[in-house]
Design a protein around this motif. Structure first.
Motif, PDB file in Angstrom:
ATOM      1  N   ASP A  62       0.828  -1.205   0.000  1.00 18.43           N
ATOM      2  CA  ASP A  62       0.000   0.000   0.000  1.00 18.43           C
ATOM      3  C   ASP A  62       0.865   1.259   0.000  1.00 18.43           C
ATOM      4  O   ASP A  62       2.008   1.266   0.477  1.00 18.43           O
ATOM      5  N   HIS A  63       0.312   2.354  -0.526  1.00 15.60           N
ATOM      6  CA  HIS A  63       0.968   3.651  -0.537  1.00 15.60           C
ATOM      7  C   HIS A  63       0.230   4.575   0.432  1.00 15.60           C
ATOM      8  O   HIS A  63      -0.987   4.774   0.304  1.00 15.60           O
ATOM      9  N   ILE A  64       0.948   5.125   1.385  1.00 16.47           N
ATOM     10  CA  ILE A  64       0.362   6.037   2.371  1.00 16.47           C
ATOM     11  C   ILE A  64       1.016   7.401   2.211  1.00 16.47           C
ATOM     12  O   ILE A  64       2.250   7.532   2.202  1.00 16.47           O
ATOM     13  N   LYS A  65       0.183   8.438   2.088  1.00 20.63           N
ATOM     14  CA  LYS A  65       0.687   9.797   1.948  1.00 20.63           C
ATOM     15  C   LYS A  65       1.097  10.338   3.315  1.00 20.63           C
ATOM     16  O   LYS A  65       0.319  10.324   4.263  1.00 20.63           O
ATOM     17  N   VAL A  66       2.351  10.810   3.396  1.00 16.79           N
ATOM     18  CA  VAL A  66       2.895  11.351   4.645  1.00 16.79           C
ATOM     19  C   VAL A  66       3.197  12.833   4.430  1.00 16.79           C
ATOM     20  O   VAL A  66       3.866  13.210   3.466  1.00 16.79           O
ATOM     21  N   SER A  67       2.692  13.687   5.333  1.00 18.08           N
ATOM     22  CA  SER A  67       2.890  15.131   5.222  1.00 18.08           C
ATOM     23  C   SER A  67       3.572  15.654   6.471  1.00 18.08           C
ATOM     24  O   SER A  67       3.262  15.236   7.598  1.00 18.08           O
ATOM     25  N   LEU A  68       4.532  16.559   6.283  1.00 14.90           N
ATOM     26  CA  LEU A  68       5.216  17.246   7.382  1.00 14.90           C
ATOM     27  C   LEU A  68       4.951  18.740   7.215  1.00 14.90           C
ATOM     28  O   LEU A  68       5.234  19.312   6.160  1.00 14.90           O
ATOM     29  N   SER A  69       4.407  19.367   8.247  1.00 21.26           N
ATOM     30  CA  SER A  69       4.041  20.783   8.140  1.00 21.26           C
ATOM     31  C   SER A  69       4.299  21.499   9.452  1.00 21.26           C
ATOM     32  O   SER A  69       4.446  20.870  10.510  1.00 21.26           O
ATOM     33  N   SER A  93       9.904   1.817   2.169  1.00 19.84           N
ATOM     34  CA  SER A  93      10.553   2.792   1.289  1.00 19.84           C
ATOM     35  C   SER A  93       9.577   3.922   0.970  1.00 19.84           C
ATOM     36  O   SER A  93       8.376   3.826   1.237  1.00 19.84           O
ATOM     37  N   PHE A  94      10.146   4.981   0.372  1.00 22.12           N
ATOM     38  CA  PHE A  94       9.342   6.148   0.055  1.00 22.12           C
ATOM     39  C   PHE A  94       9.349   6.431  -1.444  1.00 22.12           C
ATOM     40  O   PHE A  94      10.272   6.013  -2.180  1.00 22.12           O
ATOM     41  N   MET A  95       8.342   7.150  -1.889  1.00 24.00           N
ATOM     42  CA  MET A  95       8.273   7.715  -3.236  1.00 24.00           C
ATOM     43  C   MET A  95       8.074   9.214  -3.099  1.00 24.00           C
ATOM     44  O   MET A  95       7.383   9.684  -2.189  1.00 24.00           O
ATOM     45  N   LEU A  96       8.692   9.961  -3.994  1.00 26.09           N
ATOM     46  CA  LEU A  96       8.644  11.415  -3.889  1.00 26.09           C
ATOM     47  C   LEU A  96       7.334  11.971  -4.441  1.00 26.09           C
ATOM     48  O   LEU A  96       6.801  11.474  -5.434  1.00 26.09           O
ATOM     49  N   ALA A  97       6.867  13.033  -3.790  1.00 22.32           N
ATOM     50  CA  ALA A  97       5.717  13.776  -4.301  1.00 22.32           C
ATOM     51  C   ALA A  97       6.168  15.091  -4.931  1.00 22.32           C
ATOM     52  O   ALA A  97       5.527  15.598  -5.849  1.00 22.32           O
ATOM     53  N   THR A 124       7.259  25.155   4.368  1.00 24.32           N
ATOM     54  CA  THR A 124       6.272  25.028   5.445  1.00 24.32           C
ATOM     55  C   THR A 124       5.546  23.692   5.374  1.00 24.32           C
ATOM     56  O   THR A 124       4.862  23.309   6.331  1.00 24.32           O
ATOM     57  N   ASN A 125       5.685  22.990   4.242  1.00 27.15           N
ATOM     58  CA  ASN A 125       4.979  21.710   4.089  1.00 27.15           C
ATOM     59  C   ASN A 125       5.706  20.860   3.045  1.00 27.15           C
ATOM     60  O   ASN A 125       6.126  21.357   1.991  1.00 27.15           O
ATOM     61  N   VAL A 126       5.909  19.597   3.366  1.00 22.24           N
ATOM     62  CA  VAL A 126       6.475  18.637   2.410  1.00 22.24           C
ATOM     63  C   VAL A 126       5.642  17.361   2.466  1.00 22.24           C
ATOM     64  O   VAL A 126       5.047  17.023   3.499  1.00 22.24           O
ATOM     65  N   GLU A 127       5.631  16.649   1.318  1.00 24.33           N
ATOM     66  CA  GLU A 127       4.847  15.421   1.239  1.00 24.33           C
ATOM     67  C   GLU A 127       5.667  14.316   0.553  1.00 24.33           C
ATOM     68  O   GLU A 127       6.551  14.602  -0.264  1.00 24.33           O
ATOM     69  N   ALA A 128       5.343  13.081   0.911  1.00 21.79           N
ATOM     70  CA  ALA A 128       5.971  11.909   0.298  1.00 21.79           C
ATOM     71  C   ALA A 128       5.020  10.732   0.472  1.00 21.79           C
ATOM     72  O   ALA A 128       4.053  10.801   1.258  1.00 21.79           O
ATOM     73  N   TYR A 129       5.273   9.658  -0.265  1.00 23.29           N
ATOM     74  CA  TYR A 129       4.425   8.462  -0.178  1.00 23.29           C
ATOM     75  C   TYR A 129       5.253   7.302   0.359  1.00 23.29           C
ATOM     76  O   TYR A 129       6.321   6.973  -0.176  1.00 23.29           O
ATOM     77  N   TRP A 130       4.763   6.711   1.434  1.00 30.52           N
ATOM     78  CA  TRP A 130       5.426   5.565   2.044  1.00 30.52           C
ATOM     79  C   TRP A 130       4.858   4.278   1.447  1.00 30.52           C
ATOM     80  O   TRP A 130       3.633   4.120   1.346  1.00 30.52           O
TER      81      TRP A 130
END
Length: 594
Positions: A62-69, A93-97, A124-130
């Motif tokens: 599965d791919h889960i969207k991870v956000s840091l803000s 592992s991660f995939m880039l957004a 102020t905000n970054v995202e990636a997919y785990w």
């Protein structure tokens, strides 16, 4: 200068001497385990940034969207870990957004297991997919390190926990408090070169060349000095990439405890690694080293650190109070601290040492003695004895026609030289197998061609033992096969030696070794050509003399020819043709034509 002003100046100098260990490019692989920036400061206690996810349940794949803000920040580092063991390795592992502001990093053996920044631009905000792995634990928690400024950062900010379906509740969640946060290991600059005056007295030293000064631009230096349960290790050498040493139970690369000083943009990273074989080492994220210092000056890379005698908590670290072969190597390093294979043979001590027993000042060798003997014997065999043997057989038959022990002298000398070649080749052939303990897969075509030369060298004398008599019909075939086999062996031997000279185990001075070998080959070829020209001139001279004799004899009558032959009797052979008055006489006196 007044004392307060002097004190302030010294304080400023000391402050500026501490290296800035920031990573504006985000390549922070040394922080994979601790997630701690090496900024020389302590992390902030209360996080101001948050991590969010779009799912709380996951299945493998599965791919889960991870956000840091949160408030403006410049650097970040995101990982996923087992929620029941947050000190363990990264999970999944991660995939880039957003490739413009984020990049993937490999921590340990897990590819793309972390996400970090690409520059110090404000965010102020970054995202990636785990991406959930197939062997994921039941509960996974996301962690992040955020850097607002060089001195202001937060480490291992706890994020949400995601779980697999039907997973039991997390009964003992692991929390991260300010008291359990890691602290940054201070790193200092060395101000002077190492001193070798205590070598053999209070220090165990390895120097190459022997007795060299550690401050010299050509000197490789490694020292160990024990103080209770700690060992101070100093290492220096001329390198723009890295220098390293390893402790080994044998003289082969593999199953070794390695320590590397890597030059990355004029900043030294001191890392440890376990060498599992002849493959690039996997650098450890944590190493247990203390009092780290380094210096880059005058073309020398220098580093020092302390290590406990025993580090049972760190896998791959050997106990220092045991006997080891010690390797000392250097090579190139590329951007990101990626090291490349050392371009020459490492220095290896001639024996096993326990450097905590008694101080010594020893050296080592970059070229094993057995391989030196191998190269020397092959050179003598194929550049000396075989060449002389061929010259004797080709050009000395009329010069040494007399017999010695029932055979012509030239043949006895030729046979002796060729058998010597076979003997030297056989001895040299087995030495690399003794040294390596088997076949070497890292020597290119050299061992394959060497085996071919060895087979041809043995085949030649065996074939010579079955040569037909001089006037037998098959003698001409034998001569051609014997010559072609020997010539092929000589050519392949020269090619094999050229290939062998480039192998790092011989540590020959490049390119002068190649120039010297070319000179030897050119000299032998020139001698062969000169002797061929000389032989042709002699044969041509004899042919001219024979033509003159025939013209003289053609002018004689049969009676005069018979009288001429009668005068020379035993030393003359005459053939009078019955139908003509042409008489052919060949005169042999004292072994030469007249």
């Amino acid at each position: 200068m007044e004392p307060p002003v002097l004190a302030f100046a010294l304080w400023i100098f000391a402050f500026l001497s501490v290296p800035a260990a920031g990573y504006p490019n985000g390549k922070v692989r040394e922080a994979c385990s601790s997630m701690m920036p090496y900024h020389g400061h302590s992390p902030q206690p209360s996080p101001e940034h948050t991590i969010s996810v779009n799912e709380t349940k996951f299945r493998p794949g599965d791919h889960i969207k991870v956000s840091l803000s949160g408030p403006v920040f410049k650097g970040f580092f995101i990982q996923a870990r087992n929620a029941e063991n947050l000190t363990g390795a990264a999970v999944g592992s991660f995939m880039l957004a957003e490739e413009r502001i984020s990049q993937l990093l490999t921590c340990g053996l897990v590819k793309n297991s972390a996400v970090s920044h690409t520059s110090k631009s404000k965010k102020t905000n970054v995202e990636a997919y785990w991406v959930a792995p197939t062997d994921a634990p039941e509960h996974v928690q996301f962690l992040a390190t955020v850097v607002e400024k060089y001195k202001i950062f937060w480490v291992k900010i706890p994020g949400p926990i995601v779980s697999q379906p039907n997973a039991p509740p997390l009964t003992t969640p692991t929390s991260i408090t300010p008291d359990t946060l890691p602290t940054s290991q201070p790193v200092f600059r060395l101000t002077t070169s190492f001193n070798a005056s205590s070598c053999g007295i209070t220090k165990f030293c390895i120097r190459n060349p022997p007795k060299c000064d550690p401050g010299a631009a050509y000197c490789f230096f490694l020292s160990f000095k024990q103080n209770n349960h700690l060992v101070l290790i100093e290492m220096s050498g001329p390198s723009e990439g890295y220098i390293a040493f390893a402790l080994s139970h044998d003289q082969w690369m593999g199953d070794d405890d390695a320590y590397l000083c890597i030059n990355e943009d004029h900043r030294i990273n001191i890392k440890t690694a376990y060498l599992s074989g002849r493959t690039p080492p996997v650098l450890d994220s944590e190493n247990g080293l203390e009092d780290i210092s380094w210096r880059v000056a005058d073309g020398l890379l220098q580093c020092s650190f302390r290590r406990n005698l025993h580090l049972p908590a760190y896998k791959g670290r050997f106990n220092l109070d045991a006997n080891y072969y010690i390797f000392l190597a250097d090579g190139e390093a590329s951007e990101g601290g990626l090291i490349h294979k050392h371009h020459r043979q490492p220095l290896i001590t001639n024996g096993m040492y326990n450097f905590t027993d008694s101080p010594k000042d020893v050296g080592g060798s970059r070229s094993p003695l057995l391989l030196k003997f191998h190269a020397s014997l092959m050179f003598v065999a194929w550049m000396t004895t075989v060449s002389i043997g061929v010259i004797v057989a080709r050009f000395f038959k009329p010069v040494w026609p007399h017999s010695l022990f029932g055979k012509e002298i030239w043949f006895q000398v030729h046979r002796m030289l060729m058998l010597t070649t076979v003997l030297l080749t056989s001895i040299a052939f087995v030495l690399p197998f003794i040294y390596r303990g088997g076949w070497s897969e890292w020597a290119g075509f050299h061992p394959y061609l060497g085996c071919t030369v060895m087979a041809l060298a043995i085949f030649q004398p065996l074939m010579a033992g079955f040569r037909p008599p001089p006037h037998a019909p098959r003698r001409q075939v034998f001569n051609w096969v014997h010559w072609s086999t020997g010539t092929t062996a000589r050519i392949l031997a020269v090619v094999t030696m050229f290939l062998g000279m480039d192998l790092p185990a011989l540590n020959l001075p490049d390119p002068w070794d190649t120039y010297t070998m070319i000179g030897f080959v050119a000299w032998h070829v020139s001698i062969d050509i000169l002797l061929e020209i000389h032989s042709y001139c002699l044969i041509r001279k004899v042919e001219v003399i024979d033509e003159d004799r025939i013209q003289i004899l053609q002018s004689l009558t049969s009676a005069e020819a018979e009288a001429s032959c009668y005068l020379v009797k035993k030393s003359t052979y005459c053939e009078i043709l019955s139908n003509t008055v042409i008489v052919k006489c060949v005169f042999y006196l004292t072994g030469s034509y007249i």
